[in-house]
Scaffold this active site. Structure first.
Site, PDB file in Angstrom:
ATOM      1  N   GLY A  43       1.000  -1.273   0.198  1.00  0.00           N
ATOM      2  CA  GLY A  43      -0.042   0.146  -0.125  1.00  0.00           C
ATOM      3  C   GLY A  43       0.746   1.427   0.048  1.00  0.00           C
ATOM      4  CD  GLN A  48       3.256   5.494   2.801  1.00  0.00           C
ATOM      5  OE1 GLN A  48       2.280   5.074   2.030  1.00  0.00           O
ATOM      6  NE2 GLN A  48       4.491   4.939   3.024  1.00  0.00           N
ATOM      7  CB  CYS A  91       5.599   1.910   6.834  1.00  0.00           C
ATOM      8  SG  CYS A  91       4.947   3.398   6.030  1.00  0.00           S
ATOM      9  CG  LEU A  92       6.535   1.096   0.806  1.00  0.00           C
ATOM     10  CD1 LEU A  92       6.018   1.156  -0.409  1.00  0.00           C
ATOM     11  CD2 LEU A  92       7.832   0.331   0.435  1.00  0.00           C
ATOM     12  CG  HIS A 133      -0.410   1.045   7.344  1.00  0.00           C
ATOM     13  ND1 HIS A 133       0.923   0.405   8.269  1.00  0.00           N
ATOM     14  CD2 HIS A 133       0.238   1.765   6.447  1.00  0.00           C
ATOM     15  CE1 HIS A 133       1.869   1.005   7.825  1.00  0.00           C
ATOM     16  NE2 HIS A 133       1.696   1.872   6.929  1.00  0.00           N
ATOM     17  CD  GLU A 134      -1.072   2.706   2.923  1.00  0.00           C
ATOM     18  OE1 GLU A 134      -0.767   3.609   2.902  1.00  0.00           O
ATOM     19  OE2 GLU A 134      -0.456   1.469   3.229  1.00  0.00           O
ATOM     20  CG  HIS A 137       0.483   6.311   5.605  1.00  0.00           C
ATOM     21  ND1 HIS A 137       1.640   6.947   6.229  1.00  0.00           N
ATOM     22  CD2 HIS A 137       0.785   5.374   5.408  1.00  0.00           C
ATOM     23  CE1 HIS A 137       2.480   5.947   6.178  1.00  0.00           C
ATOM     24  NE2 HIS A 137       1.973   4.967   5.846  1.00  0.00           N
TER      25      HIS A 137
HETATM   26 ZN    ZN Z   1       2.838   3.129   5.909  1.00  0.00          ZN
END
Ligand code: ZN
Length: 193
Positions: A43, A48, A91-92, A133-134, A137
């Protein structure tokens, strides 16, 4: 476009709903999908990639060939939550950091897709976890904010390293100061939210 890492201030930005899905939004989404696959993530939220819009992309198999797993969620809202489940997340924007996070087990999600069609879905398991999670963000919340005290302690050193790395990038002028970042986000919001 590139993926920004902790503690970049845009990761703490409360994003705004999009007014409409125009060709620029579609272009951004396709670039986000490419970045998500390149980073082998499941995701990726607009915050991000340094953008202040409420949208994210997802593919639980992280495989561009698995097209049926590829989803775009615009202006998502979690309408209902049920139960609790704990599992490991990464997480990226927080590379190489993994820790268990408590989330709702099941959720009901409302959102729009890339064609502007309204979506309503009941989700559980990994899908529900990834959506939560997204959505976090988009509110400027990171999974490391939701850890138990002991898990927080276990990621402290790795977070410190990312903070040092970020300070170095700033010193070299590769990342603008907080005020410049806030101004740019405000300008982007005025265009589309
Ligand atoms: Zn993340």
């Amino acid at each position: 476009m590139r993926i920004i890492k902790y503690p970049h201030p845009t990761l703490r930005h409360q994003s705004k709903p999009l007014r409409r899905v125009d060709s620029e939004v579609k272009r951004i989404i396709h670039e986000m999908l490419d970045l998500m696959y390149a980073g082998q993530g499941i995701g990726l939220a607009a915050n991000q990639v340094d953008l202040p819009y409420r949208m994210f992309v997802m593919n639980l198999e992280s495989d561009p060939q698995a097209e049926d797993q590829q989803h775009v969620f615009i202006n998502p809202v979690i309408a209902r939550r049920n139960g609790t489940a704990e599992d490991e997340e990464g997480c990226l924007s927080l590379p190489e950091i993994f820790a268990p996070v408590k989330r709702s087990q099941q959720i009901v999600l409302s959102a729009y897709d890339l064609c502007g069609e309204e979506l309503h879905c009941e989700l559980d398991g990994l899908f529900a976890r990834a959506i939560q999670h997204e959505c976090d963000h988009l509110d400027g919340v990171l999974f490391v904010d939701r850890l138990s005290d002991s898990a927080k302690l276990s990621v402290k050193e790795a977070l410190g390293e990312l903070e040092l790395e970020f300070a170095g990038l700033r010193r070299r002028g590769e990342i603008p100061d907080d005020e410049q970042i806030a101004t740019r986000l405000r300008e982007l919001e005025e265009l589309r939210t």
